[in-house]
Design an enzyme around this catalytic site. Sequence first.
Site, mmCIF file in Angstrom:
data_model
loop_
_atom_site.group_PDB
_atom_site.id
_atom_site.type_symbol
_atom_site.label_atom_id
_atom_site.label_comp_id
_atom_site.label_asym_id
_atom_site.label_seq_id
_atom_site.Cartn_x
_atom_site.Cartn_y
_atom_site.Cartn_z
ATOM 1 N N SER A 125 0.806 -1.225 0.000
ATOM 2 C CA SER A 125 0.000 0.000 0.000
ATOM 3 C C SER A 125 0.839 1.274 0.000
ATOM 4 O O SER A 125 0.291 2.368 -0.039
ATOM 5 C CB SER A 125 -0.941 0.011 1.220
ATOM 6 O OG SER A 125 -1.886 -1.032 1.153
ATOM 7 N N PHE A 150 4.915 0.547 8.426
ATOM 8 C CA PHE A 150 5.126 0.740 9.855
ATOM 9 C C PHE A 150 6.601 0.856 10.244
ATOM 10 O O PHE A 150 6.943 1.644 11.115
ATOM 11 C CB PHE A 150 4.480 -0.418 10.646
ATOM 12 C CG PHE A 150 2.979 -0.338 10.662
ATOM 13 C CD1 PHE A 150 2.311 0.294 11.699
ATOM 14 C CD2 PHE A 150 2.235 -0.884 9.636
ATOM 15 C CE1 PHE A 150 0.928 0.378 11.719
ATOM 16 C CE2 PHE A 150 0.854 -0.809 9.635
ATOM 17 C CZ PHE A 150 0.200 -0.173 10.678
ATOM 18 N N ASN A 172 -3.047 -5.551 6.573
ATOM 19 C CA ASN A 172 -3.376 -4.141 6.392
ATOM 20 C C ASN A 172 -4.763 -3.797 6.916
ATOM 21 O O ASN A 172 -5.685 -4.621 6.858
ATOM 22 C CB ASN A 172 -3.266 -3.769 4.908
ATOM 23 C CG ASN A 172 -1.860 -3.976 4.391
ATOM 24 O OD1 ASN A 172 -0.903 -3.970 5.150
ATOM 25 N ND2 ASN A 172 -1.728 -4.178 3.088
ATOM 26 N N HIS A 186 -5.530 -8.288 10.999
ATOM 27 C CA HIS A 186 -5.405 -7.235 12.007
ATOM 28 C C HIS A 186 -6.596 -6.291 11.996
ATOM 29 O O HIS A 186 -6.526 -5.185 12.529
ATOM 30 C CB HIS A 186 -4.101 -6.460 11.800
ATOM 31 C CG HIS A 186 -2.889 -7.323 11.983
ATOM 32 N ND1 HIS A 186 -1.626 -6.958 11.566
ATOM 33 C CD2 HIS A 186 -2.736 -8.553 12.540
ATOM 34 C CE1 HIS A 186 -0.758 -7.917 11.861
ATOM 35 N NE2 HIS A 186 -1.424 -8.899 12.453
ATOM 36 N N THR A 197 5.673 -7.472 3.344
ATOM 37 C CA THR A 197 5.604 -7.643 4.796
ATOM 38 C C THR A 197 6.976 -7.964 5.363
ATOM 39 O O THR A 197 7.793 -8.620 4.703
ATOM 40 C CB THR A 197 4.608 -8.757 5.184
ATOM 41 O OG1 THR A 197 4.683 -9.012 6.593
ATOM 42 C CG2 THR A 197 4.890 -10.050 4.435
ATOM 43 N N SER A 198 7.210 -7.513 6.578
ATOM 44 C CA SER A 198 8.475 -7.805 7.254
ATOM 45 C C SER A 198 8.457 -9.182 7.914
ATOM 46 O O SER A 198 9.495 -9.668 8.370
ATOM 47 C CB SER A 198 8.749 -6.741 8.320
ATOM 48 O OG SER A 198 7.744 -6.787 9.322
ATOM 49 N N ASN A 240 9.318 -8.489 -2.172
ATOM 50 C CA ASN A 240 9.619 -7.584 -1.064
ATOM 51 C C ASN A 240 10.873 -6.786 -1.400
ATOM 52 O O ASN A 240 11.656 -7.176 -2.272
ATOM 53 C CB ASN A 240 9.858 -8.397 0.217
ATOM 54 C CG ASN A 240 9.295 -7.748 1.455
ATOM 55 O OD1 ASN A 240 8.242 -7.141 1.412
ATOM 56 N ND2 ASN A 240 10.010 -7.862 2.566
#
Length: 363
Positions: A61, A69, A142, A161, A235-236, A259
């Site tokens: 996004s 984040f 997200n 989430h 994503t981490s 990624n």
Amino acid sequence: MDASLIQAMLARMGINNDPEGEPSPPPPEPVLASFDLQGVADKIKSGEVKKVVFAVGAGISVSAGISDFRTPGTGLYDNLQQYNLPSPEAIFSIDYFQDRPEAFYTLAKEMWAANDFKPTPAHYLMKLFHEKDMLKRVLTQNIDSLEAKAGIPKKLVVAAHGNFDAATCIETRQKVDVDELKEAVRTDTWQQFNEKHGGLCKPDIVFFGESLPHAFFHALREDLPDADLLIVMGTSLAVQPFASCVDEVSNMTPRVLMNREKVGEASEDLVKIAGWQRARGFLFDGEYQYRDVFVGGDIDASAWRLASLLGWTADLERLVGKTEEAATAEGEEEKRKMKEKGAAHMAEKIAKAEEANSDDVAR
């Protein structure tokens, strides 16, 4: 991690880890012709892929204008100094929210005010898999609901989430009108709103200290083991239990990570000692790589590349074009409203001038 420490841990787990014993069995034959997007595309075009699961994070996004984040300097957690938090993550802590709700409400006010974001090519790639009848599930970290905006049916999306689509009073567990909460936050009347509903109210996003939705754990048990391709994007893989998604598919299911950098990798020492079957995480390199693909760089560019290799470029252009057309239409609508507002303002000024002029004539 030190190999001797790993051996001791495995011994406690009852796993045979005698370095002088039988060597770890070699991995199976590669399930992809090549460990790149071409290999992934060939696998899909072969007809062997029918149930694709996506696991996505904030990185998809970013090009929509939403900060992730954890990126140093630009990530959300690096830009929360104004809230004087004990730690960046505290703003999404249920305990901190109960003690100091104003911090989250201030952030929510900003997030709601900017909620005109559009899906990215990465979102539309997932939509294309749905159109091709290959999308099993989207697991998303997200809270922006851009998957739904991209046209992916809500029944196929598991918001691990949560999101801002609904709201609940955390004291009574009763649903409240999310639009009314949004207005209360916008006008700084959230205290009165909370009193009306019997306690603190918040959007249905999952805070630290709260349980993830049942649908997520159902996906871990049912959807991931049934998948024949897993694509992880943006994503981490730093937050559990979401990070465990990569280990819930079968041992023969190809896994792709799109990624900026490699994350979620298995310990090479642990693999050598315990065997590839017990590896937790990706195996992108070395003798044990047989199914995992890392695609670095810009995620949208990777989405376009995969679409091209699959012959879906025109389809992706069609979907992305709809977003651009919608944005243009919104811009034109905004211009029209501004013009109408300006015309009304001018008419008001003319009317006042004429009124003043008529008063002068009368005198």
